[in-house]
Design a protein around this motif. Structure first.
Motif, PDB file in Angstrom:
ATOM      1  N   ARG A   1      -1.636  -2.939  -4.951  1.00 50.31           N
ATOM      2  CA  ARG A   1      -1.962  -4.333  -4.615  1.00 50.31           C
ATOM      3  C   ARG A   1      -0.929  -4.961  -3.680  1.00 50.31           C
ATOM      4  O   ARG A   1      -1.050  -6.126  -3.313  1.00 50.31           O
ATOM      5  N   SER A   2       0.080  -4.186  -3.308  1.00 47.02           N
ATOM      6  CA  SER A   2       1.167  -4.731  -2.500  1.00 47.02           C
ATOM      7  C   SER A   2       0.805  -4.745  -1.016  1.00 47.02           C
ATOM      8  O   SER A   2      -0.140  -4.089  -0.570  1.00 47.02           O
ATOM      9  N   ALA A   3       1.603  -5.481  -0.242  1.00 48.86           N
ATOM     10  CA  ALA A   3       1.390  -5.549   1.206  1.00 48.86           C
ATOM     11  C   ALA A   3       1.708  -4.227   1.886  1.00 48.86           C
ATOM     12  O   ALA A   3       1.227  -3.961   2.994  1.00 48.86           O
ATOM     13  N   SER A   4       2.497  -3.382   1.238  1.00 51.17           N
ATOM     14  CA  SER A   4       2.884  -2.094   1.826  1.00 51.17           C
ATOM     15  C   SER A   4       1.791  -1.041   1.705  1.00 51.17           C
ATOM     16  O   SER A   4       1.782  -0.067   2.464  1.00 51.17           O
ATOM     17  N   PHE A   5       0.872  -1.226   0.764  1.00 55.17           N
ATOM     18  CA  PHE A   5      -0.106  -0.169   0.489  1.00 55.17           C
ATOM     19  C   PHE A   5      -1.041   0.125   1.663  1.00 55.17           C
ATOM     20  O   PHE A   5      -1.276   1.304   1.974  1.00 55.17           O
ATOM     21  N   PRO A   6      -1.600  -0.874   2.355  1.00 51.61           N
ATOM     22  CA  PRO A   6      -2.466  -0.552   3.499  1.00 51.61           C
ATOM     23  C   PRO A   6      -1.745   0.242   4.582  1.00 51.61           C
ATOM     24  O   PRO A   6      -2.329   1.153   5.184  1.00 51.61           O
ATOM     25  N   ARG A   7      -0.477  -0.083   4.824  1.00 55.13           N
ATOM     26  CA  ARG A   7       0.288   0.662   5.829  1.00 55.13           C
ATOM     27  C   ARG A   7       0.542   2.093   5.360  1.00 55.13           C
ATOM     28  O   ARG A   7       0.472   3.038   6.143  1.00 55.13           O
ATOM     29  N   PHE A   8       0.839   2.230   4.073  1.00 54.89           N
ATOM     30  CA  PHE A   8       1.030   3.561   3.498  1.00 54.89           C
ATOM     31  C   PHE A   8      -0.254   4.379   3.615  1.00 54.89           C
ATOM     32  O   PHE A   8      -0.228   5.551   4.017  1.00 54.89           O
ATOM     33  N   SER A   9      -1.385   3.772   3.289  1.00 60.09           N
ATOM     34  CA  SER A   9      -2.670   4.473   3.334  1.00 60.09           C
ATOM     35  C   SER A   9      -3.011   4.926   4.747  1.00 60.09           C
ATOM     36  O   SER A   9      -3.466   6.053   4.959  1.00 60.09           O
ATOM     37  N   ALA A  10      -2.784   4.043   5.721  1.00 60.75           N
ATOM     38  CA  ALA A  10      -3.087   4.390   7.110  1.00 60.75           C
ATOM     39  C   ALA A  10      -2.206   5.535   7.596  1.00 60.75           C
ATOM     40  O   ALA A  10      -2.676   6.466   8.261  1.00 60.75           O
ATOM     41  N   ALA A  11      -0.916   5.476   7.254  1.00 59.65           N
ATOM     42  CA  ALA A  11       0.007   6.539   7.654  1.00 59.65           C
ATOM     43  C   ALA A  11      -0.351   7.854   6.975  1.00 59.65           C
ATOM     44  O   ALA A  11      -0.246   8.931   7.572  1.00 59.65           O
ATOM     45  N   LEU A  12      -0.786   7.773   5.720  1.00 60.68           N
ATOM     46  CA  LEU A  12      -1.175   8.969   4.981  1.00 60.68           C
ATOM     47  C   LEU A  12      -2.402   9.622   5.613  1.00 60.68           C
ATOM     48  O   LEU A  12      -2.438  10.844   5.815  1.00 60.68           O
ATOM     49  N   GLN A  13      -3.406   8.814   5.932  1.00 62.95           N
ATOM     50  CA  GLN A  13      -4.623   9.346   6.547  1.00 62.95           C
ATOM     51  C   GLN A  13      -4.299  10.030   7.876  1.00 62.95           C
ATOM     52  O   GLN A  13      -4.815  11.113   8.181  1.00 62.95           O
ATOM     53  N   ASP A  14      -3.431   9.402   8.658  1.00 59.85           N
ATOM     54  CA  ASP A  14      -3.057   9.964   9.951  1.00 59.85           C
ATOM     55  C   ASP A  14      -2.276  11.265   9.774  1.00 59.85           C
ATOM     56  O   ASP A  14      -2.483  12.236  10.511  1.00 59.85           O
ATOM     57  N   SER A  15      -1.388  11.299   8.789  1.00 59.37           N
ATOM     58  CA  SER A  15      -0.592  12.500   8.522  1.00 59.37           C
ATOM     59  C   SER A  15      -1.480  13.669   8.114  1.00 59.37           C
ATOM     60  O   SER A  15      -1.275  14.809   8.548  1.00 59.37           O
ATOM     61  N   ILE A  16      -2.467  13.388   7.277  1.00 58.19           N
ATOM     62  CA  ILE A  16      -3.382  14.438   6.823  1.00 58.19           C
ATOM     63  C   ILE A  16      -4.174  15.003   7.996  1.00 58.19           C
ATOM     64  O   ILE A  16      -4.332  16.222   8.134  1.00 58.19           O
ATOM     65  N   ALA A  17      -4.664  14.122   8.857  1.00 60.15           N
ATOM     66  CA  ALA A  17      -5.408  14.579  10.034  1.00 60.15           C
ATOM     67  C   ALA A  17      -4.532  15.467  10.915  1.00 60.15           C
ATOM     68  O   ALA A  17      -4.987  16.504  11.427  1.00 60.15           O
ATOM     69  N   ASN A  18      -3.278  15.089  11.078  1.00 64.92           N
ATOM     70  CA  ASN A  18      -2.363  15.881  11.907  1.00 64.92           C
ATOM     71  C   ASN A  18      -2.088  17.248  11.290  1.00 64.92           C
ATOM     72  O   ASN A  18      -2.103  18.276  11.978  1.00 64.92           O
ATOM     73  N   LEU A  19      -1.828  17.271   9.976  1.00 63.61           N
ATOM     74  CA  LEU A  19      -1.465  18.527   9.320  1.00 63.61           C
ATOM     75  C   LEU A  19      -2.648  19.474   9.161  1.00 63.61           C
ATOM     76  O   LEU A  19      -2.461  20.677   8.966  1.00 63.61           O
ATOM     77  N   ASN A  20      -3.853  18.954   9.235  1.00 68.51           N
ATOM     78  CA  ASN A  20      -5.023  19.826   9.185  1.00 68.51           C
ATOM     79  C   ASN A  20      -5.326  20.455  10.543  1.00 68.51           C
ATOM     80  O   ASN A  20      -6.237  21.275  10.661  1.00 68.51           O
ATOM     81  N   ASP A  21      -4.570  20.073  11.552  1.00 66.33           N
ATOM     82  CA  ASP A  21      -4.618  20.748  12.851  1.00 66.33           C
ATOM     83  C   ASP A  21      -3.646  21.921  12.793  1.00 66.33           C
ATOM     84  O   ASP A  21      -2.453  21.732  12.514  1.00 66.33           O
ATOM     85  N   ILE A  22      -4.133  23.117  13.029  1.00 64.51           N
ATOM     86  CA  ILE A  22      -3.302  24.305  12.818  1.00 64.51           C
ATOM     87  C   ILE A  22      -2.101  24.339  13.758  1.00 64.51           C
ATOM     88  O   ILE A  22      -1.041  24.872  13.407  1.00 64.51           O
ATOM     89  N   GLY A  23      -2.227  23.744  14.935  1.00 66.05           N
ATOM     90  CA  GLY A  23      -1.098  23.703  15.856  1.00 66.05           C
ATOM     91  C   GLY A  23       0.038  22.857  15.306  1.00 66.05           C
ATOM     92  O   GLY A  23       1.206  23.275  15.307  1.00 66.05           O
ATOM     93  N   THR A  24      -0.302  21.658  14.812  1.00 66.90           N
ATOM     94  CA  THR A  24       0.709  20.784  14.218  1.00 66.90           C
ATOM     95  C   THR A  24       1.286  21.406  12.956  1.00 66.90           C
ATOM     96  O   THR A  24       2.503  21.387  12.734  1.00 66.90           O
ATOM     97  N   LEU A  25       0.406  21.968  12.127  1.00 61.85           N
ATOM     98  CA  LEU A  25       0.866  22.578  10.882  1.00 61.85           C
ATOM     99  C   LEU A  25       1.830  23.729  11.158  1.00 61.85           C
ATOM    100  O   LEU A  25       2.834  23.897  10.447  1.00 61.85           O
ATOM    101  N   THR A  26       1.551  24.510  12.187  1.00 61.87           N
ATOM    102  CA  THR A  26       2.432  25.628  12.539  1.00 61.87           C
ATOM    103  C   THR A  26       3.826  25.128  12.907  1.00 61.87           C
ATOM    104  O   THR A  26       4.843  25.685  12.469  1.00 61.87           O
TER     105      THR A  26
END
Length: 259
Positions: free
Chosen positions: A201-226
């Protein structure tokens, strides 16, 4: 080996409880395995407002341990990656937390000896979903043995069992055949994201969620993951391809229920 495991637990406890009561950053706890790759990438590569530095990611030696339960219940952690069994047990004992959703699939793998069907397989204690998949795949005649996660490789290398269920990073260091935990190709959720209701419920949570979603998308790219696994774990491109072949991937969590 038991002494080593005990020292690891004590070290984790010291890290978890050494932080001060007042904390300006987002307090993240993660296991030191493949799931931990996401936590460290999230902190190191994303500019989270008020994010705790990478050195303050609290290590979880065993997410099913009482040390982890103490840390969560003591309100020391905002977000943590736990196995499904540990997460459900936490919510039964403490209603201040919610499960945001699945975070990682198929990262726990079977390592078996190449000669014949396994008769004895060890798995991480308290992770009942692992025992269920072993029995489903090899039948009730296959003995399932719960073991502390830190000693699973040792038990296998000593020849005490025919196979073990371990994190992919540990599995790649063992001699044997690497298999997905589910023999029918089903995705197995190995970690979920748990957060405190206060943090959600905090003000930090939306920023955390957005960063998490972006991180997951990046790490699911095999080039970035490598690149990331080369930096963090010194894995080769061939080893990363082996991980991808086992359908190990991060999952964007979806909020379950009301916050």
């Amino acid at each position: 080996m038991k002494r080593f495991a005990t020292r690891c637990v004590l070290l984790a406890a010291a890290c978890l409880f050494s932080c001060t009561e007042k904390h300006e950053g987002i307090r993240i706890a993660a296991p030191d395995d493949f799931c931990g790759v996401l936590a460290y990438y999230l902190v190191q590569h994303k500019e989270l407002v008020n994010a705790a530095p990478a050195g303050e990611i609290f290590p979880l030696v065993d997410c099913c341990s009482t040390t982890t339960e103490w840390a969560m219940s003591a309100d020391r952690i905002d977000a943590a990656w736990l196995c499904p069994d540990a997460a459900q047990n936490l919510l039964k004992k403490d209603d201040r937390f919610i499960i945001i959703g699945s975070a990682l699939v198929n990262s726990q793998v079977l390592v078996i000896r190449k000669d014949g069907n396994p008769k004895r397989i060890a798995y991480s204690h308290k992770r009942e979903y692992q025992r269920a998949f072993i029995q489903k795949r090899f039948g009730m005649d296959c003995e399932t043995i719960p073991v502390m996660p830190t000693v699973l490789p040792h038990v296998y290398e000593q020849g005490n069992v025919d196979g073990v269920v371990v994190d992919i990073l540990k599995g790649m260091t063992l001699k044997g055949k690497l298999l997905r935990l589910a023999g029918d190709g089903t995705d197995v959720v190995t970690y979920v994201l748990v957060v405190s209701k206060r943090f959600s419920r905090s003000a930090s949570f939306p920023r955390f969620s957005a960063a998490l979603q972006d991180s997951i998308a990046n790490l699911n790219d095999i080039g970035t993951l490598t690149k990331v696994l080369d930096e963090q774990k010194k894995l080769t491109a061939a080893e990363v391809k082996q991980i991808a072949a086992l359908s190990i991937r991060f999952v964007p969590p979806q909020l379950h229920g009301k916050r």
